[in-house]
Design a protein around this motif. Structure first.
Motif, mmCIF file in Angstrom:
data_model
loop_
_atom_site.group_PDB
_atom_site.id
_atom_site.type_symbol
_atom_site.label_atom_id
_atom_site.label_comp_id
_atom_site.label_asym_id
_atom_site.label_seq_id
_atom_site.Cartn_x
_atom_site.Cartn_y
_atom_site.Cartn_z
ATOM 1 N N GLY A 60 -3.632 -4.799 5.986
ATOM 2 C CA GLY A 60 -2.233 -4.543 6.297
ATOM 3 C C GLY A 60 -1.577 -3.643 5.273
ATOM 4 N N ASP A 61 -0.277 -3.486 5.419
ATOM 5 C CA ASP A 61 0.478 -2.661 4.472
ATOM 6 C C ASP A 61 0.771 -3.392 3.175
ATOM 7 O OD1 ASP A 61 0.578 -0.499 6.203
ATOM 8 O OD2 ASP A 61 2.378 -1.248 7.199
ATOM 9 N N SER A 62 0.693 -4.723 3.202
ATOM 10 C CA SER A 62 0.951 -5.495 1.994
ATOM 11 C C SER A 62 -0.076 -6.606 1.901
ATOM 12 C CB SER A 62 2.364 -6.083 2.008
ATOM 13 O OG SER A 62 2.433 -7.195 2.882
ATOM 14 N N ALA A 63 0.031 -7.410 0.820
ATOM 15 C CA ALA A 63 -0.900 -8.515 0.624
ATOM 16 C C ALA A 63 -0.492 -9.749 1.403
ATOM 17 C CB ALA A 63 -1.016 -8.847 -0.855
ATOM 18 N N TRP A 105 -2.252 4.490 3.376
ATOM 19 C CA TRP A 105 -3.294 3.637 2.807
ATOM 20 C C TRP A 105 -3.074 2.200 3.276
ATOM 21 C CZ3 TRP A 105 -6.757 4.839 -1.622
ATOM 22 C CH2 TRP A 105 -6.872 6.216 -1.808
ATOM 23 N N ARG A 106 -4.054 1.344 3.027
ATOM 24 C CA ARG A 106 -3.966 -0.050 3.445
ATOM 25 C C ARG A 106 -4.412 -0.975 2.318
ATOM 26 N NH1 ARG A 106 -1.563 2.228 6.620
ATOM 27 N NH2 ARG A 106 -1.725 2.266 8.907
ATOM 28 N N ILE A 107 -3.904 -2.203 2.372
ATOM 29 C CA ILE A 107 -4.335 -3.287 1.503
ATOM 30 C C ILE A 107 -5.336 -4.146 2.266
ATOM 31 C CG2 ILE A 107 -3.622 -5.430 0.378
ATOM 32 C CD1 ILE A 107 -2.753 -3.014 -1.173
ATOM 33 N N ILE A 108 -6.527 -4.310 1.706
ATOM 34 C CA ILE A 108 -7.522 -5.228 2.281
ATOM 35 C C ILE A 108 -7.657 -6.396 1.313
ATOM 36 C CG2 ILE A 108 -9.842 -5.527 3.177
ATOM 37 C CD1 ILE A 108 -8.621 -2.022 2.646
ATOM 38 N N ALA A 122 0.818 -1.206 0.000
ATOM 39 C CA ALA A 122 0.000 0.000 0.000
ATOM 40 C C ALA A 122 0.855 1.261 0.000
ATOM 41 C CB ALA A 122 -0.918 0.004 1.222
ATOM 42 N N ASP A 123 0.268 2.345 -0.519
ATOM 43 C CA ASP A 123 0.912 3.653 -0.433
ATOM 44 C C ASP A 123 0.918 4.129 1.014
ATOM 45 O OD1 ASP A 123 1.185 3.563 -3.149
ATOM 46 O OD2 ASP A 123 -0.233 5.161 -3.586
#
Length: 564
Positions: free
Chosen positions: A559-562, A322-325, A318-319
């Motif tokens: 989270g911040d990544s997948a 921002w977050r990755i769902i 994620a930027d």
């Protein structure tokens, strides 16, 4: 209530006033409203005009192809709510409605210009983006729709397919947030540094170990004929270099060879060349092809979005702010099968738990691994090994579900076609097999024809389930994109500008893979976006399988990544 009747409130991406979009002879854009009034626009005027109509009324934009028309709107920061994609709808209706007039209009069978082969230059009729041709095709599709076996379900399928086309364009426009530096670190950790001749150092070391063990310093591990010859010269009696064959062999060359082949796949599919070609300015923008598989599943025309290995998921990042769902559905296809068959016992096995654990609790099999083998075997037509042994047990415990796939297989073997829950129709048995079945004069020809027919039966067995699962996923995303659009835009200083004008300030779908959706959302909206994903999954189940008690639980992480 009629289970096939769905109101506008229940399907927010359903009916709306239709405005047709096309080109005039001078290539200017022409729009025709429901009253037949035409408006001519320049390409520069078009985005603002569309944006204004979106705020005035519920509009369904009718156009030749979403992939051709929507990207310019998104680039201008204009997002639409719904459309009717004539090319995608043509493919569905032409196959689903026998004798449809659509079959005579081959220009609608051509791929989108972006996905067409370089040599595609066939004179197949009028330009499909000409407004008059758009209107004629729409009329033909309306007629075919009403002639379909279930217009209500077919109308929903066309709306879902078109909504999927919007998602595909939006996901490419926004891009998948991608950390190139992290990707490079993962590659170097796995493959080693890029060495002389482009061979990473770890792969070069493994290749040396294999050549030493084979006592063949010149063999190319990337050439199957050379490698097969070297394996045989070293005393291994093999007829293939596949990992399934090699992993059964006890020889010092095998372990480093299997590891080399694994790393070679990573290098070829997602190595530094892929990174250089597909990641720009912090975004991976693959080319999705909605409906690219006959079952309705998506394909990819570039970037390999449908096969990103788990090893690289940490680069999907994620930027800042921002977050990755990340959400995927647990055992989507078996749950869909239970709902299609109205098999309440199988639905009970899935409710609130892992479906395979539920199959064990029902006494069909002894272990979870056996349950998975049995269920997948039932859907894919496996008749040998553990599947052949376990599938009959499912017939005793879940007769409705098994009857549905067994009948689909029988129809396919007999040369018939089958349809998904909403009406996408399978391709017929090929003419060569039909001729062989009808003209076979020898036992060998007859056996060959029967094998082909059984293969087609296995295809139709899975077609009904995989195709309906694809429809559920389209409904999920169609509902989700509407819910995400309702979340407030963040202030400009909190934007993710690399997501483009349409999505820099809004939560949006960034990635889709069959039963998985990834949303990129502002951090303070992450929980709301996650709830929207859950609510949309439930809504998709209600929309397709109204009144049947089946759930579609999500494995969801924020989270911040997948990588959870």
């Amino acid at each position: 209530m009629d289970p096939n009747r769905r109101t506008e409130a229940e399907s927010p991406w359903g009916d709306a006033a239709r405005i047709a979009i096309g080109r005039a002879s001078d290539r200017r854009i022409v729009a025709a409203d429901p009253d037949g009034v035409r408006r001519t626009l320049s390409d520069a005027e078009f985005p603002a005009w569309v944006a204004a109509r979106e705020t005035e009324r519920r509009v369904r934009w009718v156009w030749s192809s979403t992939a051709e028309w929507y990207p310019s709107l998104l680039a201008a920061g204009v997002r639409i709510e719904r459309c009717h994609d004539l090319r995608l709808s043509h493919a569905i209706l032409k196959n689903a409605v026998p004798g449809s007039a659509l079959a005579a209009h081959a220009q609608w069978d051509a791929p989108d210009e972006e996905h067409a082969p370089a040599l595609f230059d066939l004179d197949t009729g009028p330009r499909r983006d000409a407004l008059d041709e758009v209107l004629r095709e729409l009329a033909r599709q309306d007629e075919s729709l009403e002639a379909s076996s279930d217009p209500g379900r077919m109308r929903l399928l066309l709306a879902a397919e078109s909504a999927g086309a919007l998602v595909a364009s939006e996901a490419r426009s926004a891009g998948v947030p991608w950390d190139a530096a992290e990707h490079n670190r993962i590659l170097e950790d796995a493959l080693g540094h890029r060495g002389a001749g482009g061979v990473p150092t770890t792969m070069a070391r493994l290749a040396g170990e294999v050549r030493g063990a084979l006592e063949d310093p010149q063999v190319s591990l990337d050439s199957p004929p050379q490698l097969l010859k070297a394996l045989r010269a070293a005393g291994m009696h093999v007829d293939s270099t596949s990992k399934w064959v090699l992993q059964e062999i006890d020889h010092p060359a095998i372990a480093p060879l299997l590891e080399y082949k694994r790393l070679a796949r990573l290098l070829t599919a997602n190595g530094w060349a892929w990174l250089d070609e597909w990641v720009r300015d912090g975004r991976f923008r693959p080319v999705y092809v909605p409906g690219g598989v006959v079952t309705g599943r998506w394909a990819a025309a570039g970037g390999g979005a449908l096969q990103i290995p788990r090893q690289l998921r940490a680069a999907l990042r994620a930027d800042p702010g921002w977050r990755i769902i990340d959400a995927d559905v647990s055992q989507l296809e078996p749950r869909v099968l239970a709902a299609m068959a109205r098999d309440e016992r199988m639905a009970d096995a899935a409710r609130g738990q892992d479906l395979y654990d539920g199959v064990v609790a029902d006494g069909a099999v002894a272990t979870r691994s056996e349950a998975k083998i049995a269920v997948l075997g039932a859907m894919y037509g496996a008749t040998t090994g553990d599947s052949g042994r376990l599938v009959p047990r499912l017939r005793r415990v879940y007769p409705r579900a098994m009857r549905l796939v067994d009948e689909a297989a029988r129809t396919g073997e007999e040369g018939g076609t089958v349809a998904t829950w909403l009406g996408r129709t399978s391709p017929p048995l090929d003419e060569a097999t039909r001729r062989l079945l009808s003209t076979a004069t020898t036992a060998a020809d007859e056996q060959r024809a029967l094998r082909r027919a059984r293969d087609h039966g296995r295809f139709t067995r899975n077609f009904v389930v995989q195709g309906t699962a694809a429809e559920w996923a389209l409904a999920w995303m169609a509902d989700l994109r509407i819910r995400l659009a309702a979340l407030p835009a963040v202030p400009a200083e909190d934007a993710a500008p690399r997501s483009g004008r349409a999505f820099a300030r809004r939560a949006h779908i960034a990635f889709f893979l069959h039963d998985e959706v990834i949303v990129h959302a502002p951090a303070d909206q992450a929980n709301a976006a996650a709830e929207a994903m859950r609510e949309s999954a439930a809504a998709a189940g209600r929309l397709l399988f109204r009144g049947f008690p089946i759930d579609f639980p999500l494995d969801l992480s924020i989270g911040d990544s997948a990588v959870a």
